[in-house]
Design a protein around this motif. Sequence first.
Motif, PDB file in Angstrom:
ATOM      1  N   GLU A 139      53.288  66.168 -14.850  1.00  0.00           N
ATOM      2  CA  GLU A 139      53.962  64.875 -14.805  1.00  0.00           C
ATOM      3  C   GLU A 139      53.613  64.203 -13.491  1.00  0.00           C
ATOM      4  O   GLU A 139      53.800  64.787 -12.419  1.00  0.00           O
ATOM      5  CB  GLU A 139      55.473  65.069 -14.937  1.00  0.00           C
ATOM      6  N   SER A 150      47.904  59.287  -7.042  1.00  0.00           N
ATOM      7  CA  SER A 150      48.901  59.869  -7.934  1.00  0.00           C
ATOM      8  C   SER A 150      49.896  60.708  -7.154  1.00  0.00           C
ATOM      9  O   SER A 150      49.551  61.318  -6.145  1.00  0.00           O
ATOM     10  CB  SER A 150      48.221  60.745  -8.994  1.00  0.00           C
ATOM     11  N   ASP A 193      56.510  51.754 -16.420  1.00  0.00           N
ATOM     12  CA  ASP A 193      55.374  52.140 -17.255  1.00  0.00           C
ATOM     13  C   ASP A 193      54.851  53.520 -16.846  1.00  0.00           C
ATOM     14  O   ASP A 193      54.533  54.348 -17.712  1.00  0.00           O
ATOM     15  CB  ASP A 193      54.267  51.091 -17.151  1.00  0.00           C
ATOM     16  N   GLN A 194      54.789  53.773 -15.549  1.00  0.00           N
ATOM     17  CA  GLN A 194      54.310  55.079 -15.091  1.00  0.00           C
ATOM     18  C   GLN A 194      55.274  56.203 -15.482  1.00  0.00           C
ATOM     19  O   GLN A 194      54.852  57.276 -15.902  1.00  0.00           O
ATOM     20  CB  GLN A 194      54.076  55.062 -13.578  1.00  0.00           C
ATOM     21  N   ASP A 198      57.313  56.071 -18.001  1.00  0.00           N
ATOM     22  CA  ASP A 198      57.229  56.152 -19.450  1.00  0.00           C
ATOM     23  C   ASP A 198      56.039  57.016 -19.869  1.00  0.00           C
ATOM     24  O   ASP A 198      56.132  57.806 -20.809  1.00  0.00           O
ATOM     25  CB  ASP A 198      57.138  54.753 -20.060  1.00  0.00           C
ATOM     26  N   LYS A 199      54.921  56.888 -19.164  1.00  0.00           N
ATOM     27  CA  LYS A 199      53.760  57.717 -19.448  1.00  0.00           C
ATOM     28  C   LYS A 199      54.049  59.187 -19.144  1.00  0.00           C
ATOM     29  O   LYS A 199      53.597  60.085 -19.856  1.00  0.00           O
ATOM     30  CB  LYS A 199      52.550  57.255 -18.644  1.00  0.00           C
ATOM     31  N   ALA A 200      54.797  59.435 -18.064  1.00  0.00           N
ATOM     32  CA  ALA A 200      55.104  60.809 -17.680  1.00  0.00           C
ATOM     33  C   ALA A 200      56.159  61.446 -18.567  1.00  0.00           C
ATOM     34  O   ALA A 200      56.072  62.608 -18.924  1.00  0.00           O
ATOM     35  CB  ALA A 200      55.560  60.850 -16.212  1.00  0.00           C
ATOM     36  N   LYS A 251      56.910  60.084 -23.681  1.00  0.00           N
ATOM     37  CA  LYS A 251      56.318  60.694 -24.865  1.00  0.00           C
ATOM     38  C   LYS A 251      56.793  62.152 -24.968  1.00  0.00           C
ATOM     39  O   LYS A 251      56.581  62.950 -24.085  1.00  0.00           O
ATOM     40  CB  LYS A 251      54.786  60.687 -24.757  1.00  0.00           C
TER      41      LYS A 251
END
Length: 149
Positions: free
Chosen positions: A6, A102, A139-140, A142-144, A147
């Motif tokens: 993550e 990151s 958004d970041q 949500d990506k981590a 899903k």
Amino acid sequence: MTARKEEVTFTNGQLVTIGNTLAAFKLKGRASLGRTWLINHLEDLNKQFNADQLATQKNFFKTDEAGDFIYQKDKKTLILKDDYTMDEAQKEFDQLVDEPVSIEISSYSARMKALYHALEDYPYELEGQTALVYALVFDQFDKAYGKGE
């Protein structure tokens, strides 16, 4: 099967704006702790970015024997080294600003998830720059986390 890593990813040029904007959000408990942790990591990355900028400047611009930059008569404009053009220097700086960085957030997942959920249900109206930063950070997260959680 390896655990999913993550992380959140931003660019060097976004670090200060994200940190400053997140600092102004009204958050409580673990979400606030997560925000503080994230801001501290953004600050660390920004320190590295500043060091990289300085190293890049020293590659392109003249320095004296003490390592201090040499300025033109206006005492504001740096003097390029003979081998370089301003376009080359600007291209290098632009690449550095746009370079992705990151932050691995798995080890602080409970705090980061609390921050993610607080942002997901953030009750205050956002506009302008604050809304843009919110969208970028959300958004970041949500990506981590979004899903498969």
